[in-house]
Design an enzyme around this catalytic site. Structure first.
Site, PDB file in Angstrom:
ATOM      1  CE1 TYR A  56      -3.130  -2.949   0.084  1.00 55.53           C
ATOM      2  CE2 TYR A  56      -3.513  -2.564   2.412  1.00 55.53           C
ATOM      3  CZ  TYR A  56      -3.757  -3.272   1.254  1.00 55.53           C
ATOM      4  OH  TYR A  56      -4.646  -4.317   1.285  1.00 55.53           O
ATOM      5  CG  HIS A 130      -1.491  -8.828  -0.707  1.00 51.78           C
ATOM      6  ND1 HIS A 130      -0.994  -7.571  -0.516  1.00 51.78           N
ATOM      7  CD2 HIS A 130      -2.823  -8.641  -0.903  1.00 51.78           C
ATOM      8  CE1 HIS A 130      -1.973  -6.679  -0.586  1.00 51.78           C
ATOM      9  NE2 HIS A 130      -3.093  -7.314  -0.825  1.00 51.78           N
ATOM     10  CB  SER A 209     -13.542  -4.518  -0.963  1.00 57.20           C
ATOM     11  OG  SER A 209     -12.216  -4.140  -1.246  1.00 57.20           O
ATOM     12  N   PRO A 210     -15.726  -4.674   2.107  1.00 58.88           N
ATOM     13  CG  PRO A 210     -15.964  -4.223   4.392  1.00 58.88           C
ATOM     14  CD  PRO A 210     -14.929  -4.306   3.301  1.00 58.88           C
ATOM     15  CG  LEU A 211     -18.071  -0.339   3.228  1.00 63.73           C
ATOM     16  CD1 LEU A 211     -17.477   0.997   3.662  1.00 63.73           C
ATOM     17  CD2 LEU A 211     -19.441  -0.538   3.869  1.00 63.73           C
ATOM     18  NE  ARG A 213     -12.085  -3.172  -4.981  1.00 65.60           N
ATOM     19  CZ  ARG A 213     -10.830  -3.394  -4.590  1.00 65.60           C
ATOM     20  NH1 ARG A 213     -10.105  -2.409  -4.144  1.00 65.60           N
ATOM     21  NH2 ARG A 213     -10.317  -4.602  -4.660  1.00 65.60           N
ATOM     22  N   GLY A 214     -17.090   1.202  -1.838  1.00 64.85           N
ATOM     23  CA  GLY A 214     -17.893   2.430  -1.842  1.00 64.85           C
ATOM     24  C   GLY A 214     -18.995   2.410  -2.888  1.00 64.85           C
TER      25      GLY A 214
HETATM   26  N1  LIG Z   1      -6.357  -8.603   0.518  1.00 63.82           N
HETATM   27  C1  LIG Z   1      -6.574  -7.824  -0.515  1.00 63.82           C
HETATM   28  O1  LIG Z   1      -6.232  -8.144  -1.659  1.00 63.82           O
HETATM   29  C2  LIG Z   1      -7.252  -6.496  -0.296  1.00 63.82           C
HETATM   30  C3  LIG Z   1      -7.757  -5.773  -1.383  1.00 63.82           C
HETATM   31  C4  LIG Z   1      -8.408  -4.552  -1.140  1.00 63.82           C
HETATM   32  C5  LIG Z   1      -8.539  -4.089   0.167  1.00 63.82           C
HETATM   33  N2  LIG Z   1      -8.016  -4.810   1.204  1.00 63.82           N
HETATM   34  C6  LIG Z   1      -8.123  -4.334   2.599  1.00 63.82           C
HETATM   35  O2  LIG Z   1      -9.503  -4.192   2.919  1.00 63.82           O
HETATM   36  C7  LIG Z   1      -9.754  -2.881   3.396  1.00 63.82           C
HETATM   37  C8  LIG Z   1     -11.166  -2.453   3.038  1.00 63.82           C
HETATM   38  O3  LIG Z   1     -11.420  -2.536   1.666  1.00 63.82           O
HETATM   39  P1  LIG Z   1     -11.499  -1.265   0.713  1.00 63.82           P
HETATM   40  O4  LIG Z   1     -10.962  -0.082   1.436  1.00 63.82           O
HETATM   41  O5  LIG Z   1     -10.887  -1.689  -0.565  1.00 63.82           O
HETATM   42  O6  LIG Z   1     -13.028  -1.111   0.381  1.00 63.82           O
HETATM   43  P2  LIG Z   1     -14.359  -0.807   1.229  1.00 63.82           P
HETATM   44  O7  LIG Z   1     -14.092  -0.897   2.666  1.00 63.82           O
HETATM   45  O8  LIG Z   1     -15.394  -1.678   0.635  1.00 63.82           O
HETATM   46  O9  LIG Z   1     -14.693   0.688   0.772  1.00 63.82           O
HETATM   47  C9  LIG Z   1     -13.838   1.776   0.985  1.00 63.82           C
HETATM   48  C10 LIG Z   1     -14.478   2.988   0.335  1.00 63.82           C
HETATM   49  O10 LIG Z   1     -15.728   3.250   0.981  1.00 63.82           O
HETATM   50  C11 LIG Z   1     -15.721   4.581   1.504  1.00 63.82           C
HETATM   51  N3  LIG Z   1     -16.430   4.547   2.801  1.00 63.82           N
HETATM   52  C12 LIG Z   1     -16.018   3.975   3.954  1.00 63.82           C
HETATM   53  N4  LIG Z   1     -16.970   4.118   4.909  1.00 63.82           N
HETATM   54  C13 LIG Z   1     -17.977   4.811   4.350  1.00 63.82           C
HETATM   55  C14 LIG Z   1     -19.209   5.291   4.845  1.00 63.82           C
HETATM   56  N5  LIG Z   1     -19.605   5.037   6.083  1.00 63.82           N
HETATM   57  N6  LIG Z   1     -20.015   5.989   3.996  1.00 63.82           N
HETATM   58  C15 LIG Z   1     -19.637   6.239   2.717  1.00 63.82           C
HETATM   59  N7  LIG Z   1     -18.479   5.782   2.196  1.00 63.82           N
HETATM   60  C16 LIG Z   1     -17.645   5.088   3.014  1.00 63.82           C
HETATM   61  C17 LIG Z   1     -14.258   4.966   1.644  1.00 63.82           C
HETATM   62  O11 LIG Z   1     -14.151   6.372   1.556  1.00 63.82           O
HETATM   63  P3  LIG Z   1     -12.884   7.184   2.150  1.00 63.82           P
HETATM   64  O12 LIG Z   1     -11.670   6.560   1.511  1.00 63.82           O
HETATM   65  O13 LIG Z   1     -13.157   8.559   1.657  1.00 63.82           O
HETATM   66  O14 LIG Z   1     -12.897   7.079   3.611  1.00 63.82           O
HETATM   67  C18 LIG Z   1     -13.648   4.244   0.455  1.00 63.82           C
HETATM   68  O15 LIG Z   1     -13.843   5.001  -0.716  1.00 63.82           O
HETATM   69  C19 LIG Z   1      -8.639  -2.038   2.749  1.00 63.82           C
HETATM   70  O16 LIG Z   1      -8.442  -0.822   3.436  1.00 63.82           O
HETATM   71  C20 LIG Z   1      -7.470  -2.982   2.834  1.00 63.82           C
HETATM   72  O17 LIG Z   1      -6.880  -2.926   4.143  1.00 63.82           O
HETATM   73  C21 LIG Z   1      -7.398  -6.000   0.979  1.00 63.82           C
END
Ligand SMILES: NC(=O)c1ccc[n+]([C@@H]2O[C@H](COP(=O)([O-])OP(=O)(O)OC[C@H]3O[C@@H](n4cnc5c(N)ncnc54)[C@H](OP(=O)(O)O)[C@@H]3O)[C@@H](O)[C@H]2O)c1
Length: 333
Positions: A56, A130, A209-211, A213-214
């Site tokens: 990252y 990863h 990415s439980p959201l 990714r937004g």
């Molecule tokens: N193992 C893997 O290959 C892998 C891949 C991807 C991610 N990950 C991990 O999983 C974590 C979570 O996944 P992710 O960040 O990809 O996706 P996510 O949690 O599904 O979504 C993140 C997005 O949602 C927005 N968001 C968060 N809370 C919100 C709310 N309450 N209301 C409106 N929008 C909201 C964030 O905005 P802001 O950024 O503006 O806060 C960001 O744009 C990552 O941070 C990372 O640590 C792992």
């Protein structure tokens, strides 16, 4: 906060973890001051399960987190990952040209020391591969990871986006405590063979990415995303799938409003409702989102709510793939 046990361990992790990736990478402009405030707010809210990775922003995310991690080491269960490497030495996205996966023992030994140095700690709580390197037997990768446990550099082991067969082979070498894979209302790939396997072996699923990714937290408008936003390259944001996904997000928001919760809370409650063995790690760099997400632990969905969500998803099936073709080749190996 409520807590869930990490399988094969006695660790109580916050049922809503914190994904730190977006604080340094992938989702628009960074704001270190707000990110540090968000990490401190996570401590206040009892969110003790933090997720990062060496890739990252090429280690910058681990360095950022260390500022709050080091003075609060006993309050945080820190997970990081190794495996993605960059041919030109520059930060990039997974699956982008120039990115490759390295699960070799030599790289693992080097990568762990680099992560420990950047995080400024002696031991990583949970260390993930990863991605599974298709060119290295998974037993060899996990054998090298197990050596790190014996050396005290790492406490528990995890895999990310591994196939059921790899999970089984890995678990036979050393207990695997967590599989971290994408899981949300929109991404259901783990349902079936993979969840069946983790449940049989007693391995927790960490839902990244439980959201989506937004995608389900607000109605998508790609023109509002920064030029280098990772999502611009995803099929779900392409012209082909945009209308479907905008309509889906709008309808999802209506279900949330009926329940008097936010769309993000509905999405997280849906993941939590899929089993006590699952811990979502929503990503945010903002305190207001963090607080909203933390409150999702108290949102209960009835069978009727879950049915309404399934019916909605069936109405908008043309969501598009979760990753580009190149990135999809790296998952489920
Ligand atoms: N193992 C893997 O290959 C892998 C891949 C991807 C991610 N990950 C991990 O999983 C974590 C979570 O996944 P992710 O960040 O990809 O996706 P996510 O949690 O599904 O979504 C993140 C997005 O949602 C927005 N968001 C968060 N809370 C919100 C709310 N309450 N209301 C409106 N929008 C909201 C964030 O905005 P802001 O950024 O503006 O806060 C960001 O744009 C990552 O941070 C990372 O640590 C792992």
């Amino acid at each position: 906060m409520k807590y869930r046990k990490l399988s094969t361990t006695n660790e109580n992790l916050s049922a809503i973890g914190l994904g730190c990736m977006g604080m340094s990478f992938a989702y628009g402009p960074v704001d270190d001051k707000e990110s540090i405030a968000t990490l401190n707010k996570a401590l206040d809210l009892g969110i003790n399960f933090w997720d990062t990775a060496d890739m990252y922003a090429n280690g910058i995310n681990e360095q950022l987190i260390s500022q709050v991690l080091v003075p609060n080491r006993d309050k945080i269960f820190i997970a990081t990952k190794f495996g993605f490497r960059f041919r030109d030495g520059k930060a990039s996205h997974s699956g982008a040209p120039g990115t490759y996966v390295d699960g070799s023992p030599a790289w693992i030994r080097e990568a762990v020391d680099k992560s420990l140095q950047r995080l400024k700690i002696d031991t990583i709580d949970l260390y993930y591969a990863h991605r599974i390197d298709p060119n290295v037997p998974v037993e060899e990768t996990v054998g090298a990871m197990a050596e790190l446990v014996r050396q005290g550099k790492v406490r528990y082991l995890g895999l990310s986006e591994a196939s059921a067969a790899s999970i089984r082979k890995a678990h036979a070498v050393h207990p695997i405590s967590a599989l971290q894979s994408e899981y949300s209302v929109l991404t259901r790939d783990v349902e079936g063979e993979i969840l069946k396997t983790t449940r049989e072996l007693g391995i927790s699923l960490v839902a990244y990415s439980p959201l989506a990714r937004g995608l389900v937290t607000s109605v998508v408008d790609p023109s509002q995303l920064a030029a280098d936003d990772f999502r611009k390259g995803l099929p779900r944001y392409s012209d082909e799938h945009l209308a479907n996904n905008q309509a889906l997000a709008k309808a999802f928001g209506e279900i949330a409003a009926d329940k008097q919760v936010t769309p993000a809370q509905l999405a997280l409650a849906w993941v939590l409702a899929q089993g006590n063995d699952i811990i979502p790690i929503p990503g945010t760099k903002k305190r207001k989102y963090l607080e909203e997400n933390a409150a999702a632990v108290d949102v209960t969905l009835s069978p009727a709510d879950l049915k309404a969500i399934d019916e909605l998803l069936a109405r908008f099936p043309d969501t598009g793939g979760r990753y580009s073709e190149a990135s999809m080749k790296l998952v489920n190996n």
